[in-house]
Design a protein around this motif. Structure first.
Motif, PDB file in Angstrom:
ATOM      1  N   PHE A 406      -0.547   3.982   1.383  1.00 32.20           N
ATOM      2  CA  PHE A 406       0.223   3.354   0.328  1.00 32.20           C
ATOM      3  C   PHE A 406       0.379   1.876   0.641  1.00 32.20           C
ATOM      4  CE2 PHE A 406       3.140   5.610   3.211  1.00 32.20           C
ATOM      5  CZ  PHE A 406       3.995   4.600   3.647  1.00 32.20           C
ATOM      6  N   TYR A 407       0.504   1.090  -0.407  1.00 33.92           N
ATOM      7  CA  TYR A 407       0.628  -0.346  -0.228  1.00 33.92           C
ATOM      8  C   TYR A 407       1.858  -0.688   0.603  1.00 33.92           C
ATOM      9  CZ  TYR A 407      -2.860  -1.202  -3.922  1.00 33.92           C
ATOM     10  OH  TYR A 407      -3.999  -1.245  -4.674  1.00 33.92           O
ATOM     11  N   SER A 408       1.849  -1.873   1.166  1.00 33.31           N
ATOM     12  CA  SER A 408       2.965  -2.332   1.984  1.00 33.31           C
ATOM     13  C   SER A 408       4.269  -2.292   1.211  1.00 33.31           C
ATOM     14  CB  SER A 408       2.690  -3.767   2.453  1.00 33.31           C
ATOM     15  OG  SER A 408       3.842  -4.323   3.038  1.00 33.31           O
ATOM     16  N   ARG A 409       5.351  -1.922   1.926  1.00 30.51           N
ATOM     17  CA  ARG A 409       6.664  -1.832   1.291  1.00 30.51           C
ATOM     18  C   ARG A 409       7.644  -2.856   1.860  1.00 30.51           C
ATOM     19  NH1 ARG A 409       8.081   4.489   1.893  1.00 30.51           N
ATOM     20  NH2 ARG A 409       8.497   3.710   3.984  1.00 30.51           N
ATOM     21  N   VAL A 410       7.154  -3.841   2.575  1.00 28.81           N
ATOM     22  CA  VAL A 410       8.054  -4.835   3.163  1.00 28.81           C
ATOM     23  C   VAL A 410       8.696  -5.666   2.061  1.00 28.81           C
ATOM     24  CG1 VAL A 410       6.728  -5.007   5.297  1.00 28.81           C
ATOM     25  CG2 VAL A 410       6.219  -6.556   3.407  1.00 28.81           C
ATOM     26  N   LEU A 411       9.837  -6.272   2.371  1.00 29.34           N
ATOM     27  CA  LEU A 411      10.475  -7.179   1.431  1.00 29.34           C
ATOM     28  C   LEU A 411       9.525  -8.336   1.137  1.00 29.34           C
ATOM     29  CD1 LEU A 411      14.111  -7.323   2.858  1.00 29.34           C
ATOM     30  CD2 LEU A 411      13.412  -6.392   0.647  1.00 29.34           C
ATOM     31  N   GLY A 412       9.428  -8.689  -0.114  1.00 31.37           N
ATOM     32  CA  GLY A 412       8.528  -9.774  -0.498  1.00 31.37           C
ATOM     33  C   GLY A 412       7.125  -9.310  -0.813  1.00 31.37           C
ATOM     34  N   SER A 413       6.897  -8.005  -0.825  1.00 31.47           N
ATOM     35  CA  SER A 413       5.532  -7.504  -1.016  1.00 31.47           C
ATOM     36  C   SER A 413       4.975  -7.835  -2.399  1.00 31.47           C
ATOM     37  CB  SER A 413       5.470  -5.997  -0.768  1.00 31.47           C
ATOM     38  OG  SER A 413       6.360  -5.305  -1.619  1.00 31.47           O
ATOM     39  N   THR A 414       5.830  -7.871  -3.417  1.00 32.89           N
ATOM     40  CA  THR A 414       5.346  -8.222  -4.753  1.00 32.89           C
ATOM     41  C   THR A 414       4.830  -9.656  -4.767  1.00 32.89           C
ATOM     42  OG1 THR A 414       6.850  -6.680  -5.854  1.00 32.89           O
ATOM     43  CG2 THR A 414       5.962  -8.472  -7.186  1.00 32.89           C
ATOM     44  N   ALA A 415       5.571 -10.562  -4.107  1.00 32.64           N
ATOM     45  CA  ALA A 415       5.137 -11.961  -4.025  1.00 32.64           C
ATOM     46  C   ALA A 415       3.844 -12.070  -3.229  1.00 32.64           C
ATOM     47  CB  ALA A 415       6.229 -12.817  -3.381  1.00 32.64           C
ATOM     48  N   VAL A 416       3.704 -11.247  -2.194  1.00 34.51           N
ATOM     49  CA  VAL A 416       2.481 -11.252  -1.396  1.00 34.51           C
ATOM     50  C   VAL A 416       1.290 -10.818  -2.256  1.00 34.51           C
ATOM     51  CG1 VAL A 416       1.274 -10.172   0.550  1.00 34.51           C
ATOM     52  CG2 VAL A 416       3.662 -10.875   0.796  1.00 34.51           C
ATOM     53  N   LYS A 417       1.482  -9.801  -3.082  1.00 34.21           N
ATOM     54  CA  LYS A 417       0.409  -9.358  -3.978  1.00 34.21           C
ATOM     55  C   LYS A 417      -0.025 -10.488  -4.900  1.00 34.21           C
ATOM     56  CE  LYS A 417       1.879  -4.530  -4.127  1.00 34.21           C
ATOM     57  NZ  LYS A 417       2.537  -3.495  -4.936  1.00 34.21           N
ATOM     58  N   ASN A 418       0.943 -11.227  -5.423  1.00 33.88           N
ATOM     59  CA  ASN A 418       0.619 -12.358  -6.296  1.00 33.88           C
ATOM     60  C   ASN A 418      -0.227 -13.395  -5.574  1.00 33.88           C
ATOM     61  OD1 ASN A 418       1.751 -11.827  -8.867  1.00 33.88           O
ATOM     62  ND2 ASN A 418       3.785 -12.229  -8.070  1.00 33.88           N
ATOM     63  N   VAL A 419       0.157 -13.691  -4.351  1.00 37.68           N
ATOM     64  CA  VAL A 419      -0.551 -14.687  -3.543  1.00 37.68           C
ATOM     65  C   VAL A 419      -1.990 -14.261  -3.301  1.00 37.68           C
ATOM     66  CG1 VAL A 419      -0.731 -15.613  -1.203  1.00 37.68           C
ATOM     67  CG2 VAL A 419       1.461 -15.684  -2.398  1.00 37.68           C
ATOM     68  N   VAL A 420      -2.171 -13.014  -2.872  1.00 38.15           N
ATOM     69  CA  VAL A 420      -3.515 -12.517  -2.565  1.00 38.15           C
ATOM     70  C   VAL A 420      -4.370 -12.477  -3.824  1.00 38.15           C
ATOM     71  CG1 VAL A 420      -4.860 -10.574  -1.692  1.00 38.15           C
ATOM     72  CG2 VAL A 420      -2.723 -11.226  -0.557  1.00 38.15           C
ATOM     73  N   MET A 421      -3.798 -12.009  -4.929  1.00 41.75           N
ATOM     74  CA  MET A 421      -4.534 -11.991  -6.192  1.00 41.75           C
ATOM     75  C   MET A 421      -5.028 -13.390  -6.549  1.00 41.75           C
ATOM     76  SD  MET A 421      -4.615  -8.954  -7.940  1.00 41.75           S
ATOM     77  CE  MET A 421      -4.333  -9.226  -9.683  1.00 41.75           C
ATOM     78  N   LYS A 422      -4.156 -14.376  -6.414  1.00 41.11           N
ATOM     79  CA  LYS A 422      -4.502 -15.753  -6.769  1.00 41.11           C
ATOM     80  C   LYS A 422      -5.636 -16.281  -5.902  1.00 41.11           C
ATOM     81  CE  LYS A 422      -2.582 -20.451  -6.757  1.00 41.11           C
ATOM     82  NZ  LYS A 422      -1.374 -21.272  -6.466  1.00 41.11           N
ATOM     83  N   GLU A 423      -5.568 -16.028  -4.604  1.00 40.49           N
ATOM     84  CA  GLU A 423      -6.578 -16.578  -3.697  1.00 40.49           C
ATOM     85  C   GLU A 423      -7.909 -15.845  -3.815  1.00 40.49           C
ATOM     86  OE1 GLU A 423      -6.357 -19.332  -2.394  1.00 40.49           O
ATOM     87  OE2 GLU A 423      -4.209 -19.684  -2.598  1.00 40.49           O
ATOM     88  N   VAL A 424      -7.883 -14.544  -4.097  1.00 39.90           N
ATOM     89  CA  VAL A 424      -9.136 -13.822  -4.348  1.00 39.90           C
ATOM     90  C   VAL A 424      -9.795 -14.396  -5.598  1.00 39.90           C
ATOM     91  CG1 VAL A 424     -10.109 -11.600  -5.060  1.00 39.90           C
ATOM     92  CG2 VAL A 424      -8.470 -11.692  -3.172  1.00 39.90           C
ATOM     93  N   GLU A 425      -8.993 -14.684  -6.608  1.00 41.48           N
ATOM     94  CA  GLU A 425      -9.525 -15.285  -7.823  1.00 41.48           C
ATOM     95  C   GLU A 425     -10.136 -16.654  -7.522  1.00 41.48           C
ATOM     96  OE1 GLU A 425      -7.762 -17.125 -11.978  1.00 41.48           O
ATOM     97  OE2 GLU A 425      -6.932 -15.244 -11.237  1.00 41.48           O
ATOM     98  N   ASN A 426      -9.461 -17.453  -6.692  1.00 40.30           N
ATOM     99  CA  ASN A 426      -9.995 -18.770  -6.334  1.00 40.30           C
ATOM    100  C   ASN A 426     -11.366 -18.650  -5.667  1.00 40.30           C
ATOM    101  OD1 ASN A 426      -7.890 -20.333  -7.323  1.00 40.30           O
ATOM    102  ND2 ASN A 426      -6.721 -20.243  -5.411  1.00 40.30           N
ATOM    103  N   ALA A 427     -11.519 -17.635  -4.818  1.00 37.47           N
ATOM    104  CA  ALA A 427     -12.810 -17.434  -4.152  1.00 37.47           C
ATOM    105  C   ALA A 427     -13.874 -16.987  -5.149  1.00 37.47           C
ATOM    106  CB  ALA A 427     -12.658 -16.409  -3.031  1.00 37.47           C
ATOM    107  N   PHE A 428     -13.503 -16.073  -6.036  1.00 41.14           N
ATOM    108  CA  PHE A 428     -14.473 -15.562  -7.003  1.00 41.14           C
ATOM    109  C   PHE A 428     -14.905 -16.637  -8.000  1.00 41.14           C
ATOM    110  CE2 PHE A 428     -14.117 -11.771  -4.997  1.00 41.14           C
ATOM    111  CZ  PHE A 428     -14.390 -10.620  -5.709  1.00 41.14           C
ATOM    112  N   LEU A 429     -14.020 -17.581  -8.278  1.00 39.23           N
ATOM    113  CA  LEU A 429     -14.360 -18.669  -9.193  1.00 39.23           C
ATOM    114  C   LEU A 429     -15.093 -19.810  -8.489  1.00 39.23           C
ATOM    115  CD1 LEU A 429     -11.076 -18.908 -11.295  1.00 39.23           C
ATOM    116  CD2 LEU A 429     -13.317 -18.175 -12.108  1.00 39.23           C
TER     117      LEU A 429
END
Length: 458
Positions: A406-429
């Motif tokens: 299961f995905y990480s449950r640490v505090l701030g995990s939603t913000a971490v998901k946003n960060v990773v999504m953004k940077e993966v997109e930057n690489a793909f673009l």
């Protein structure tokens, strides 16, 4: 190429909040919470509340639509027939993102529903703020609770995902996992075997990327959902790595395994053998049109895929391919009860949860929606066995439970998901190199976790 890829990534900017549970990381007791004196007393003396002679109404906030909402309504009506003194008001709250926002706002306004669907990482914050109820006293209660075998009938992977510091703050409801959808007609015609490893998937995608038979357009070998940034976690584990060090609140995205995972995913886009859902939003539609030969998506999408294909070609489902090891995220929500509810409402909600996920109803839910049954006994029902025999695609996801996480449950995990999504997109673009994107994601994600930790006062 960049312009075309930009269109494909348009809808990936918004995080599709999804969590899951499993046997790899994190541990079941990863979040420390102090039980209130009220909870301790309940555990010691048992549940003292009684619903006898009382009419109780509870409100259940959910994000189900279509056939899923119909199935939920049917189960709820059956519950009302059995417990006429308990009225369960179903309140649809849009998609999961909408539901999360409304739950957070309601908690701040002290107007939470009695119970709702929740993801594991939402609950971490709710637990820290004493918003959701510890269900352990209800589970263990001699009168209202479950026997040991009833609790253990729920798959361990699901139990672990709903436990914090040895206590259950939710229970599993609609569960799924990613699988590989493939166009059997195309694979057979191209003489391609169903891939089981990273290398086989890359080879199959190349062979299946070809002009359409009618000359109108091209078939792309491999497809991924727009939420591919979240899927990075799966592929890091498949590469043999660790996605996050939960104890020290550090992402491990600059490790060699993370780079291997990112290069594997980006390789399909780079060489033209892969694409994202893009403006279609979900890959079921491009797959149904015959625009892609294979794609990775949620097992809960099986009914949508079948509808999109409408008999145009033969298709099937297979387990995810593996790298150095197998790994599959277990997704879907659970059900939590809110502490602001009265004692009678909490007990009524508990009776409803028990009914919602009993053997017969979790099997019915699975057969109607494509989600997984959460009880082993449901999978052993003759009716469910016959269902899977007639629709073998429905039985594939269950084979991956042993490799689930299961995905990480640490505090701030939603913000971490946003960060990773953004940077993966930057690489793909092509805005950043893979190394730079991963380094930036790691740095920003670590900062988000530390920020959340500081805000919690822990």
């Amino acid at each position: 190429m960049k312009k075309k890829l930009s269109m494909l990534l348009l809808t990936s900017a918004v995080v599709l909040t999804a969590s899951a549970c499993g046997n790899q990381e994190p541990k079941a007791n990863d979040t420390k919470t102090a039980a209130s004196s009220e909870t301790k007393n309940e555990a010691a003396k048992g549940i003292q509340t009684s619903l006898e002679g009382k009419n109780v109404e509870v409100e259940f906030w959910h994000a189900m639509t279509g056939e899923q909402e119909k199935a939920l309504t049917k189960i709820t009506n059956d519950f009302t027939a059995k417990y006429p003194n308990i009225k369960v008001k179903l309140v649809a709250q849009g998609n999961y993102g909408d539901l999360q926002q409304k739950l957070t706002a309601a908690a701040k306004a002290k107007k939470s529903p009695t119970l709702s669907q929740t993801y594991e990482d939402w609950n971490t914050e709710f637990i820290q703020n004493d918003i959701v109820t510890d269900l352990t006293p209800y589970i263990n209660d001699p009168k209202y609770g479950w026997k040991k075998e009833e609790l253990e009938d729920i798959a361990k992977v699901y139990r672990d995902g709903n436990m914090w510091d040895g206590k259950y703050y939710s229970l599993p409801f609609n569960k799924s996992t990613n699988v590989l959808f493939y166009n059997k007609t195309l694979l057979d015609k191209a003489g391609v075997k169903v891939p089981t490893t990273w290398d086989e998937l890359k080879d199959a995608a190349k062979k299946l990327t070809q002009d359409k038979p009618d000359g109108k357009g091209k078939v792309i070998g491999m497809g991924f959902e727009n939420s591919i940034g979240m899927d990075l976690h799966t592929y890091v584990l498949q590469a043999g790595g660790t996605y996050i060090d939960e104890k020290n609140l550090k992402l491990q995205l600059t490790a060699p395994e993370a780079k291997d995972a990112m290069n594997f995913l980006y390789g399909f886009i780079k060489d033209g053998t892969g694409r994202l859902a893009g403006e279609d939003k979900f890959m079921s539609d491009p797959f149904g049109r015959g625009d892609v030969a294979m794609y990775v998506g949620s097992s809960a999408g099986i009914t949508f895929v079948d509808k999109a294909i409408a008999g145009k070609f033969d298709w099937a489902v297979a387990p995810l391919v593996k790298g150095k090891k197998s790994a599959a995220v277990i997704q879907g929500t659970n059900v939590s009860v809110y502490r602001s509810s009265s004692d009678e409402q909490k007990l009524a909600a508990w009776e409803y949860i028990k009914f919602l996920i009993n053997t017969e109803n979790t099997a019915y839910w699975a057969m109607q929606t494509g989600y997984l049954p959460v009880r082993t006994s449901a999978s052993n029902l003759d009716s469910y066995k016959q269902f899977v025999k007639e629709k073998p695609n429905q039985g594939v996801a269950e084979k991956q439970l042993a490799d689930g996480f299961f995905y990480s449950r640490v505090l701030g995990s939603t913000a971490v998901k946003n960060v990773v999504m953004k940077e993966v997109e930057n690489a793909f673009l092509g805005k950043k190199s893979i190394d730079q994107a991963l380094a930036d994601a790691e740095k920003a994600g670590n900062e988000e976790m530390q920020k959340a930790k500081a805000a919690s006062g822990k």
